[in-house]
Scaffold this motif. Structure first.
Motif, PDB file in Angstrom:
ATOM      1  N   MET A 272       0.722  -1.325  -0.112  1.00  0.00           N
ATOM      2  CA  MET A 272       0.142   0.181   0.181  1.00  0.00           C
ATOM      3  C   MET A 272       0.874   1.654   0.123  1.00  0.00           C
ATOM      4  O   MET A 272       1.227   2.230   0.836  1.00  0.00           O
ATOM      5  CB  MET A 272      -0.641  -0.047   1.595  1.00  0.00           C
ATOM      6  N   ALA A 274      -0.106   4.015  -2.350  1.00  0.00           N
ATOM      7  CA  ALA A 274      -0.555   5.386  -2.498  1.00  0.00           C
ATOM      8  C   ALA A 274      -1.005   6.026  -1.110  1.00  0.00           C
ATOM      9  O   ALA A 274      -0.395   5.851  -0.412  1.00  0.00           O
ATOM     10  CB  ALA A 274      -2.224   5.198  -2.271  1.00  0.00           C
ATOM     11  N   SER A 277      -5.233  10.544   0.600  1.00  0.00           N
ATOM     12  CA  SER A 277      -6.154  11.442   1.204  1.00  0.00           C
ATOM     13  C   SER A 277      -7.330  11.094   2.629  1.00  0.00           C
ATOM     14  O   SER A 277      -7.572  10.342   2.183  1.00  0.00           O
ATOM     15  CB  SER A 277      -6.924  12.515   0.184  1.00  0.00           C
ATOM     16  N   ASP A 278      -6.326  11.835   3.363  1.00  0.00           N
ATOM     17  CA  ASP A 278      -7.125  11.465   4.473  1.00  0.00           C
ATOM     18  C   ASP A 278      -8.320  12.029   5.107  1.00  0.00           C
ATOM     19  O   ASP A 278      -9.598  11.555   5.647  1.00  0.00           O
ATOM     20  CB  ASP A 278      -6.053  11.708   6.393  1.00  0.00           C
ATOM     21  N   PRO A 304     -11.979   6.290   4.720  1.00  0.00           N
ATOM     22  CA  PRO A 304     -11.782   5.423   5.287  1.00  0.00           C
ATOM     23  C   PRO A 304      -9.917   4.825   5.286  1.00  0.00           C
ATOM     24  O   PRO A 304      -9.346   5.262   4.263  1.00  0.00           O
ATOM     25  CB  PRO A 304     -12.540   4.140   4.087  1.00  0.00           C
ATOM     26  N   ILE A 306      -8.143   2.260   4.383  1.00  0.00           N
ATOM     27  CA  ILE A 306      -8.117   1.630   3.220  1.00  0.00           C
ATOM     28  C   ILE A 306      -6.865   0.094   3.827  1.00  0.00           C
ATOM     29  O   ILE A 306      -7.548  -0.358   3.787  1.00  0.00           O
ATOM     30  CB  ILE A 306      -7.365   2.101   1.633  1.00  0.00           C
ATOM     31  N   ILE A 307      -5.753   0.807   4.211  1.00  0.00           N
ATOM     32  CA  ILE A 307      -5.213  -0.159   4.245  1.00  0.00           C
ATOM     33  C   ILE A 307      -5.509  -1.511   5.801  1.00  0.00           C
ATOM     34  O   ILE A 307      -5.652  -2.612   5.623  1.00  0.00           O
ATOM     35  CB  ILE A 307      -3.624   0.135   4.869  1.00  0.00           C
ATOM     36  N   GLY A 321       3.054  -1.299   4.434  1.00  0.00           N
ATOM     37  CA  GLY A 321       2.041  -0.028   4.616  1.00  0.00           C
ATOM     38  C   GLY A 321       4.132   1.112   4.078  1.00  0.00           C
ATOM     39  O   GLY A 321       5.078   1.006   4.591  1.00  0.00           O
ATOM     40  N   ALA A 323       4.846   4.597   5.649  1.00  0.00           N
ATOM     41  CA  ALA A 323       4.784   6.271   6.312  1.00  0.00           C
ATOM     42  C   ALA A 323       5.798   7.116   5.969  1.00  0.00           C
ATOM     43  O   ALA A 323       6.734   6.743   6.128  1.00  0.00           O
ATOM     44  CB  ALA A 323       4.817   5.420   7.389  1.00  0.00           C
ATOM     45  N   GLU A 325       6.790  10.197   7.521  1.00  0.00           N
ATOM     46  CA  GLU A 325       7.026  11.126   8.008  1.00  0.00           C
ATOM     47  C   GLU A 325       7.379  12.109   8.749  1.00  0.00           C
ATOM     48  O   GLU A 325       8.509  12.265   7.830  1.00  0.00           O
ATOM     49  CB  GLU A 325       7.328   9.977  10.054  1.00  0.00           C
ATOM     50  N   LYS A 336       2.009   3.182  14.226  1.00  0.00           N
ATOM     51  CA  LYS A 336       0.618   2.764  12.674  1.00  0.00           C
ATOM     52  C   LYS A 336       1.115   1.365  12.135  1.00  0.00           C
ATOM     53  O   LYS A 336      -0.399   0.462  12.078  1.00  0.00           O
ATOM     54  CB  LYS A 336       1.133   3.651  11.745  1.00  0.00           C
ATOM     55  N   ARG A 339      -1.556  -0.257  14.482  1.00  0.00           N
ATOM     56  CA  ARG A 339      -2.964   0.526  14.469  1.00  0.00           C
ATOM     57  C   ARG A 339      -3.881  -0.079  13.253  1.00  0.00           C
ATOM     58  O   ARG A 339      -4.924   0.003  13.386  1.00  0.00           O
ATOM     59  CB  ARG A 339      -3.364   1.684  14.442  1.00  0.00           C
ATOM     60  N   LYS A 340      -2.983  -0.187  12.550  1.00  0.00           N
ATOM     61  CA  LYS A 340      -3.415  -0.539  11.359  1.00  0.00           C
ATOM     62  C   LYS A 340      -3.480  -2.362  10.751  1.00  0.00           C
ATOM     63  O   LYS A 340      -4.149  -2.632   9.710  1.00  0.00           O
ATOM     64  CB  LYS A 340      -3.314   0.272   9.837  1.00  0.00           C
TER      65      LYS A 340
END
Ligand code: CTP
Length: 401
Positions: A272, A274, A277-278, A304, A306-307, A321, A323, A325, A336, A339-340
Motif C-alpha cells: 500500500m 498510495a 488523502s485522509d 476510510p 484502506i489498509i 504499508g 509511512a 513522517e 501505525k 493500529r492498522k
C-alpha cells in the motif's frame, strides 16, 4: 540494480533500428552484459561502431569470423539468458519460423535453447500479411518464443497502422523477467497501490498531495520482473505504467478502497504505497463554487483507512504499508503498523527534500511486526523496491536461501 545476466541482442535491418540505442542504454544501466549480433542489412542502417560503443562489447555479425571459426554461432549463444531481437524484420521472423540459419543471428537462434523475445517492426502491410501473421503464430506456439507486438501509429514510410516498434521501455520491461536470476515472487499475486488520491470539492478543484507515483510504479515494475502477477491500483499521475501489469485507475480514496477490496481473488501481498488523502469534502458541489467577496467554510470528513480494511478483509497474505513522517520516525511508524494491524511498514523522512515525494531516490527503514528493523540506505526507488521484496520473500520463505 546489478544482475549477472547475458543478453544476446539481435539487431535486424529495419528503420526502427535507431531506437535500439536507447534500449542498450537501459540494459547497461542494470549492468546486463550485451552481446550485439547484427544482420548484414542492419549495418546499412546503423554503424556497428555506435552499437559497440553503447553496448561496451564488440559487435558480432560475420558467420565465419577469424577468431571464432566455424562454430561461432554455437559459442555466442551459449550461457545466454535471453535472445532479444529488436527490431525484428518480417524477413528475419520468416527465416526463424522456417528454421533457416543463413546468417549469424538466425544460426545462433537455431543453435540455442535460450528463450527468444521478438519485437517486430515493419510496414503495416508486411505486418498484417497473412504470411507474417502465420510465421508469428507458428513461433508463438513454441514455448521458447514470445513476442512484444508493434504499436499502431504513423510509420516511417508514411503509412498508418500496426508495425511501429513497441515502446522501448516496454521491450526492456518485457525482457527483465528473463534476465533476473532470482525469481523471488514467482507464482505470487501482488497488488500495489500508487500515487495520490484526489478529493474534488467541485468540478474544478480538489484536495490532493504531491505524490508522483514513482515509488509505487517501481514497486509494480520490479514485482513483475521478479515473476509476480501484478495489479496496480493507481491515483492520477503523469507517468506511464510498467509493461505487463494490470492497471486500475482511480481518482478518490473511496474509489481506491473499492478497487482494492473488490479486486478479484486472493493476493499473496498488498503493498500500500498510495498517498491516500485522509479527508474528503463533506459535500461535492456539482457546479463550480463562485466567489462572493466573503470567506468560504467547508467541512471535511475522514476517508476510510484502506489498509486497515484490507487487513480485516483477510484477502491478503502479507500487508506492507508506507509511512511518510516528519518526526519520531520509528515510534510513529511502529504505532501505525500496530493500529492498522499490518505485517510491515516502510518509513521515510519527508522533511528531507532529496528523497521521497517526487524524487528519484528514497531512503528509509522497514519495520516488521516481529520488531526487526532493516535499514535501506539512500538508493534509487527501483533498488529500494527490490530490497523490500527480497526481505519479504525471505521472511515468508517464498525462496530457499
Ligand atoms: N493509508 C490508507 N488509507 C488512508 C490513509 C493511509 O490505506 N486513508 C495507508 C497508506 O497507503 C500507507 C499507510 O496507510 O500505507 C500510512 O499512511 P499515512 O498517511 O502515513 O497514515 P495515516 O493513518 O494517514 O496517518 P497520519 O495521521 O500520520 O497521516
Amino acid at each position: 540494480m546489478s544482475c549477472k545476466a547475458r543478453l544476446l541482442l539481435g539487431i535486424t535491418g529495419s528503420v526502427a533500428v535507431y531506437k535500439v540505442c536507447e534500449l542498450i542504454r537501459l540494459f547497461r544501466k542494470e549492468d546486463i552484459e550485451i552481446i550485439p549480433v547484427m544482420t548484414p542489412d542492419s549495418k546499412r542502417f546503423i554503424s556497428p561502431l555506435l552499437i559497440e560503443s553503447l553496448a561496451q562489447n564488440r559487435v558480432y555479425s560475420d558467420m565465419f569470423d577469424e577468431s571464432g571459426g566455424a562454430f561461432y554461432h554455437i559459442m555466442l549463444s551459449r550461457g545466454v539468458n535471453l535472445i532479444l531481437i529488436a527490431p525484428a524484420t518480417a524477413n528475419t521472423i520468416a527465416k526463424i519460423a522456417s528454421g533457416m540459419a543463413d546468417n549469424l543471428l538466425t544460426s545462433a537462434v537455431l543453435a540455442s535453447e535460450a528463450p527468444v523475445l521478438i519485437a517486430p517492426a515493419m510496414n503495416v502491410k508486411m505486418f498484417e500479411n497473412r504470411i507474417t501473421q502465420q510465421n508469428i503464430d507458428r513461433l508463438s506456439g513454441l514455448k521458447r518464443f514470445s513476442f512484444i507486438m508493434p504499436e499502431s501509429g504513423e510509420l516511417a514510410c508514411g503509412d498508418v497502422g500496426a508495425g511501429r516498434l513497441a515502446d522501448i521501455q516496454d521491450i526492456f520491461d518485457a525482457s527483465m523477467p528473463y534476465l533476473l536470476d532470482n525469481k523471488l515472487l514467482s507464482g505470487k499475486k501482488v497488488l500495489v497501490s500508487a500515487g495520490p488520491t484526489r478529493e474534488f470539492m467541485d468540478p474544478v478543484r480538489f484536495l490532493s498531495n504531491p505524490s508522483s507515483g514513482k515509488m509505487g510504479y517501481e514497486l509494480a515494475r520490479v514485482a513483475r520482473w521478479l515473476g509476480a502477477e501484478v495489479t496496480l491500483v493507481t491515483g492520477p499521475v503523469s507517468i506511464k505504467p510498467p509493461y505487463g501489469v494490470r492497471v486500475i485507475n482511480v481518482v478518490s480514496a473511496e474509489e481506491m478502497k473499492t478497487a482494492i477490496l473488490n479486486a478479484k481473488g486472493r493476493y499473496d501481498l498488498l503493498v500500500m504505497n498510495a498517498a491516500v488523502s485522509d479527508w474528503r469534502f463533506d459535500k461535492r458541489h456539482t457546479q463550480k463554487i463562485k466567489r462572493n467577496g466573503s470567506s468560504l467554510s467547508l467541512l471535511f470528513r475522514e476517508n476510510p483507512d484502506i489498509i486497515s480494511l484490507a487487513s480485516k478483509s483477510r484477502k491478503f497474505g502479507f500487508i506492507v504499508g508506507f509511512a511518510a513522517e516528519t518526526e519520531n520516525l520509528n515510534d510513529n511508524a511502529a504505532d501505525k503498523m500496530k493500529r492498522k494491524n499490518i505485517d510491515a511498514i516502510v518509513v521515510n523522512d519527508i522533511s528531507r527534500g532529496d528523497i521521497g515525494f517526487g524524487q528519484d531516490y528514497n531512503e528509509g527503514r522497514i519495520l516488521f511486526r516481529d520488531k526487526t528493523v532493516v535499514n535501506i540506505e539512500k538508493s534509487g526507488k527501483r533498488d529500494m523496491a527490490l530490497r523490500l521484496f527480497s526481505e519479504i520473500a525471505k521472511r515468508q520463505k517464498w525462496v530457499k536461501t
